[in-house]
Design a protein around this motif. Sequence first.
Motif, PDB file in Angstrom:
ATOM      1  N   LEU A 127       0.821  -1.220   0.000  1.00  0.00           N
ATOM      2  CA  LEU A 127       0.000   0.000   0.000  1.00  0.00           C
ATOM      3  C   LEU A 127       0.843   1.254   0.000  1.00  0.00           C
ATOM      4  O   LEU A 127       0.579   2.206  -0.727  1.00  0.00           O
ATOM      5  N   ARG A 128       1.864   1.230   0.878  1.00  0.00           N
ATOM      6  CA  ARG A 128       2.709   2.417   1.015  1.00  0.00           C
ATOM      7  C   ARG A 128       3.336   2.776  -0.326  1.00  0.00           C
ATOM      8  O   ARG A 128       3.406   3.947  -0.696  1.00  0.00           O
ATOM      9  N   SER A 129       3.797   1.758  -1.063  1.00  0.00           N
ATOM     10  CA  SER A 129       4.452   2.071  -2.327  1.00  0.00           C
ATOM     11  C   SER A 129       3.432   2.378  -3.431  1.00  0.00           C
ATOM     12  O   SER A 129       3.624   3.298  -4.209  1.00  0.00           O
ATOM     13  N   GLU A 130       2.300   1.621  -3.454  1.00  0.00           N
ATOM     14  CA  GLU A 130       1.329   1.841  -4.535  1.00  0.00           C
ATOM     15  C   GLU A 130       0.617   3.187  -4.385  1.00  0.00           C
ATOM     16  O   GLU A 130       0.406   3.906  -5.348  1.00  0.00           O
ATOM     17  N   ARG A 131       0.195   3.504  -3.164  1.00  0.00           N
ATOM     18  CA  ARG A 131      -0.609   4.726  -2.976  1.00  0.00           C
ATOM     19  C   ARG A 131       0.224   5.911  -2.504  1.00  0.00           C
ATOM     20  O   ARG A 131      -0.310   6.969  -2.202  1.00  0.00           O
ATOM     21  N   GLU A 132       1.538   5.696  -2.391  1.00  0.00           N
ATOM     22  CA  GLU A 132       2.446   6.771  -1.972  1.00  0.00           C
ATOM     23  C   GLU A 132       1.980   7.415  -0.663  1.00  0.00           C
ATOM     24  O   GLU A 132       1.884   8.635  -0.537  1.00  0.00           O
ATOM     25  N   LEU A 133       1.663   6.540   0.298  1.00  0.00           N
ATOM     26  CA  LEU A 133       1.179   7.007   1.588  1.00  0.00           C
ATOM     27  C   LEU A 133       2.324   7.437   2.492  1.00  0.00           C
ATOM     28  O   LEU A 133       3.404   6.854   2.447  1.00  0.00           O
ATOM     29  N   THR A 134       2.067   8.438   3.304  1.00  0.00           N
ATOM     30  CA  THR A 134       2.969   8.757   4.400  1.00  0.00           C
ATOM     31  C   THR A 134       2.485   7.919   5.587  1.00  0.00           C
ATOM     32  O   THR A 134       1.288   7.837   5.831  1.00  0.00           O
ATOM     33  N   THR A 135       3.425   7.264   6.278  1.00  0.00           N
ATOM     34  CA  THR A 135       3.003   6.363   7.356  1.00  0.00           C
ATOM     35  C   THR A 135       3.749   6.657   8.651  1.00  0.00           C
ATOM     36  O   THR A 135       4.968   6.867   8.631  1.00  0.00           O
ATOM     37  N   LEU A 136       3.004   6.669   9.746  1.00  0.00           N
ATOM     38  CA  LEU A 136       3.614   6.699  11.081  1.00  0.00           C
ATOM     39  C   LEU A 136       3.234   5.384  11.740  1.00  0.00           C
ATOM     40  O   LEU A 136       2.047   5.089  11.896  1.00  0.00           O
ATOM     41  N   LEU A 137       4.225   4.583  12.086  1.00  0.00           N
ATOM     42  CA  LEU A 137       3.982   3.220  12.533  1.00  0.00           C
ATOM     43  C   LEU A 137       4.581   2.980  13.909  1.00  0.00           C
ATOM     44  O   LEU A 137       5.793   3.152  14.100  1.00  0.00           O
ATOM     45  N   ILE A 138       3.743   2.605  14.870  1.00  0.00           N
ATOM     46  CA  ILE A 138       4.265   2.165  16.168  1.00  0.00           C
ATOM     47  C   ILE A 138       4.459   0.665  16.096  1.00  0.00           C
ATOM     48  O   ILE A 138       3.530  -0.062  15.706  1.00  0.00           O
ATOM     49  N   SER A 139       5.645   0.198  16.431  1.00  0.00           N
ATOM     50  CA  SER A 139       5.882  -1.252  16.381  1.00  0.00           C
ATOM     51  C   SER A 139       6.928  -1.642  17.418  1.00  0.00           C
ATOM     52  O   SER A 139       7.822  -0.859  17.741  1.00  0.00           O
ATOM     53  N   HIS A 140       6.765  -2.857  17.939  1.00  0.00           N
ATOM     54  CA  HIS A 140       7.792  -3.405  18.830  1.00  0.00           C
ATOM     55  C   HIS A 140       8.699  -4.352  18.062  1.00  0.00           C
ATOM     56  O   HIS A 140       9.686  -4.844  18.606  1.00  0.00           O
ATOM     57  N   ASP A 141       8.339  -4.617  16.783  1.00  0.00           N
ATOM     58  CA  ASP A 141       9.114  -5.565  15.982  1.00  0.00           C
ATOM     59  C   ASP A 141      10.220  -4.806  15.242  1.00  0.00           C
ATOM     60  O   ASP A 141       9.994  -4.194  14.192  1.00  0.00           O
ATOM     61  N   LEU A 142      11.434  -4.867  15.802  1.00  0.00           N
ATOM     62  CA  LEU A 142      12.521  -4.065  15.245  1.00  0.00           C
ATOM     63  C   LEU A 142      12.941  -4.531  13.850  1.00  0.00           C
ATOM     64  O   LEU A 142      13.455  -3.741  13.058  1.00  0.00           O
ATOM     65  N   SER A 143      12.706  -5.804  13.548  1.00  0.00           N
ATOM     66  CA  SER A 143      13.024  -6.283  12.193  1.00  0.00           C
ATOM     67  C   SER A 143      12.123  -5.590  11.177  1.00  0.00           C
ATOM     68  O   SER A 143      12.573  -5.168  10.115  1.00  0.00           O
ATOM     69  N   VAL A 144      10.841  -5.477  11.522  1.00  0.00           N
ATOM     70  CA  VAL A 144       9.896  -4.778  10.636  1.00  0.00           C
ATOM     71  C   VAL A 144      10.282  -3.308  10.527  1.00  0.00           C
ATOM     72  O   VAL A 144      10.312  -2.732   9.438  1.00  0.00           O
ATOM     73  N   VAL A 203      20.013   5.227  14.160  1.00  0.00           N
ATOM     74  CA  VAL A 203      19.314   5.224  15.448  1.00  0.00           C
ATOM     75  C   VAL A 203      19.256   3.834  16.089  1.00  0.00           C
ATOM     76  O   VAL A 203      19.380   3.688  17.305  1.00  0.00           O
ATOM     77  N   LEU A 204      19.068   2.807  15.255  1.00  0.00           N
ATOM     78  CA  LEU A 204      18.903   1.450  15.806  1.00  0.00           C
ATOM     79  C   LEU A 204      20.258   0.799  16.093  1.00  0.00           C
ATOM     80  O   LEU A 204      20.566  -0.280  15.598  1.00  0.00           O
ATOM     81  N   THR A 205      21.059   1.464  16.877  1.00  0.00           N
ATOM     82  CA  THR A 205      22.357   0.902  17.237  1.00  0.00           C
ATOM     83  C   THR A 205      22.227   0.195  18.589  1.00  0.00           C
ATOM     84  O   THR A 205      21.357   0.564  19.403  1.00  0.00           O
ATOM     85  N   PRO A 206      23.048  -0.807  18.840  1.00  0.00           N
ATOM     86  CA  PRO A 206      22.952  -1.534  20.119  1.00  0.00           C
ATOM     87  C   PRO A 206      23.027  -0.603  21.325  1.00  0.00           C
ATOM     88  O   PRO A 206      22.286  -0.770  22.300  1.00  0.00           O
ATOM     89  N   SER A 207      23.882   0.418  21.264  1.00  0.00           N
ATOM     90  CA  SER A 207      24.024   1.290  22.443  1.00  0.00           C
ATOM     91  C   SER A 207      22.769   2.138  22.668  1.00  0.00           C
ATOM     92  O   SER A 207      22.312   2.292  23.797  1.00  0.00           O
ATOM     93  N   HIS A 208      22.188   2.676  21.549  1.00  0.00           N
ATOM     94  CA  HIS A 208      20.951   3.455  21.677  1.00  0.00           C
ATOM     95  C   HIS A 208      19.826   2.590  22.229  1.00  0.00           C
ATOM     96  O   HIS A 208      19.067   3.015  23.110  1.00  0.00           O
ATOM     97  N   LEU A 209      19.721   1.368  21.683  1.00  0.00           N
ATOM     98  CA  LEU A 209      18.628   0.482  22.092  1.00  0.00           C
ATOM     99  C   LEU A 209      18.762   0.093  23.565  1.00  0.00           C
ATOM    100  O   LEU A 209      17.776   0.027  24.295  1.00  0.00           O
ATOM    101  N   GLU A 210      20.007  -0.146  23.982  1.00  0.00           N
ATOM    102  CA  GLU A 210      20.211  -0.504  25.392  1.00  0.00           C
ATOM    103  C   GLU A 210      19.837   0.676  26.292  1.00  0.00           C
ATOM    104  O   GLU A 210      19.230   0.513  27.354  1.00  0.00           O
ATOM    105  N   GLU A 211      20.160   1.900  25.825  1.00  0.00           N
ATOM    106  CA  GLU A 211      19.822   3.094  26.593  1.00  0.00           C
ATOM    107  C   GLU A 211      18.300   3.271  26.679  1.00  0.00           C
ATOM    108  O   GLU A 211      17.751   3.641  27.707  1.00  0.00           O
TER     109      GLU A 211
END
Lengths: 266, 240
Positions: free
Chosen positions: B175-192, B216-224
């Motif tokens: 959807l994001r790519s087809e409809r060129e949507l701007t998305t704000l996503l809350i997620s706990h799944d860091l892989s996603v 931003v997703l560096t081990p030190s930031h995440l640990e902090e």
Amino acid sequence: MSFEPSNLALSMATGAAAGVVGCFAVMRRMTLAADAMSHMALPGIGIAIVARIHPILGAATALLLGALLVWRLETKTGMATETVVGVVFSVALAIGGMITPGEELIEALFGGSGPATFLETAVGIFGSAAVAGLVLRDKDRLVLALVSPEIARAAGVDVARLNLRFLVLFALTIALGLRYSGALLIGSLIIIPAVTAKRVARNLTGMLVIAAIVSTVSTTGGALAASLVRREAGPLVVVVAGACFVASLFFPKAGARVPRAARVLF
Amino acid sequence: MVTVRDADNALEVDRLSVRLGQATVLSSLSFAVPRKSTLAIIGPNGAGKTVLLKALIGALAYDGEVRWAADTRIGYVPQKLDIERDLPLSGDDLLRAEVAVAGTTLRDAQRAGAVVGLTAAASAQPIGSLSGGQFQRLLVAVALAGRPSVLLLDEPTAGVDEPGQSSLNDALQRLRSERELTTLLISHDLSVVYRVATNVLCLSHGRSFFGRPTAVLTPSHLEELYGAPIGYHVHDELRA
């Protein structure tokens, strides 16, 4: 109450409005609030009797002020409607009981028995049609807000204003139904048909149609029975509504199969 | 409504603070979301992620400034909802309500249902009888039925089983790519988050980090942020 064609039309209009408003009150978990809120009418009736103006006018004014007070407390304190209504209207019932003179108190609590005047009938029919129409106009906004206020807000609905509009329409429905059931029983006229419909219906259209029918059957059936046995209409209206609820326990959910005409109407 | 200063942005947030009672949940938060990008919002429970989304749509009072692009239409997918199981509301009722309020068409609702894999039979059911996965699909379909330019997703796959999560995430990505949507996503799944985010906003009790996922997703930031080492799996091809 004598049962004339104008009374039949008034019964049907009041019933339909109570049914439609009741659906959203029940879905918004205002079942107890409906009962408590109707008590707010009592001080208004008491003051109207003392001031020698029409009791329903006093009741409507008190109910509208009550609705505004509940809305204000809700938005300012974040307390649930049930909590706010429980406190405010229990106090109102106590004050109303002190103000209202003895004989009129019974009529105010359980409904009147005199025939409706032309003006009462006209105001009742017009008011009921207006209330039902305005609630149905807000139907989609109310559905979104009851599932999630945030979804409604994101879609552009001013949820606080919507809540106020609904409370005002709810208060007016109580005022319109007071002549049947009085302050103690009017909550039941709004809630029992909606709860019956909720049990049986599978979707919104089904619930609205069933609640309007049950409520109309209750007001007309109760008023007709009252004229036959020469008793007060209020308790009989609620007894008919209660019988409909008991009957609904024997029916499966069936609201998905509502007629096409009803889908267009609602 | 105050509109964005940079026309390339869908949203600009300036010194946003939110208080709930005596507690300051968000303090002087500033970031921008370019059009057609995806901002992932992460952080431990209670960090204020949902509060942020609610403030952005004006459902909560705040200090500071929130500026949306002038043509913004928002679709909101809330976190798990507390609704009565026996409500006589069907998925179709909800879709029709959204369409009526947003001023779109039933065709938009049908397309939205098809995109998220919500069958007509499931959508005709009372919402209380839907499974967790079907209900989440319905909520996404409702958001899409309003033809949004911005999607706010608050853990859209919470309560959905593993295959369901994967297909819902794929549908959202498409959807994001087809409809060129701007998305704000809350997620706990860091892989996603790593896979879909253009930028990441990390919230943690008064502190925040904002930037590209790699920064931003560096081990030190995440640990902090989380107060403990956080491990997550990132596919090699995504690192490339």
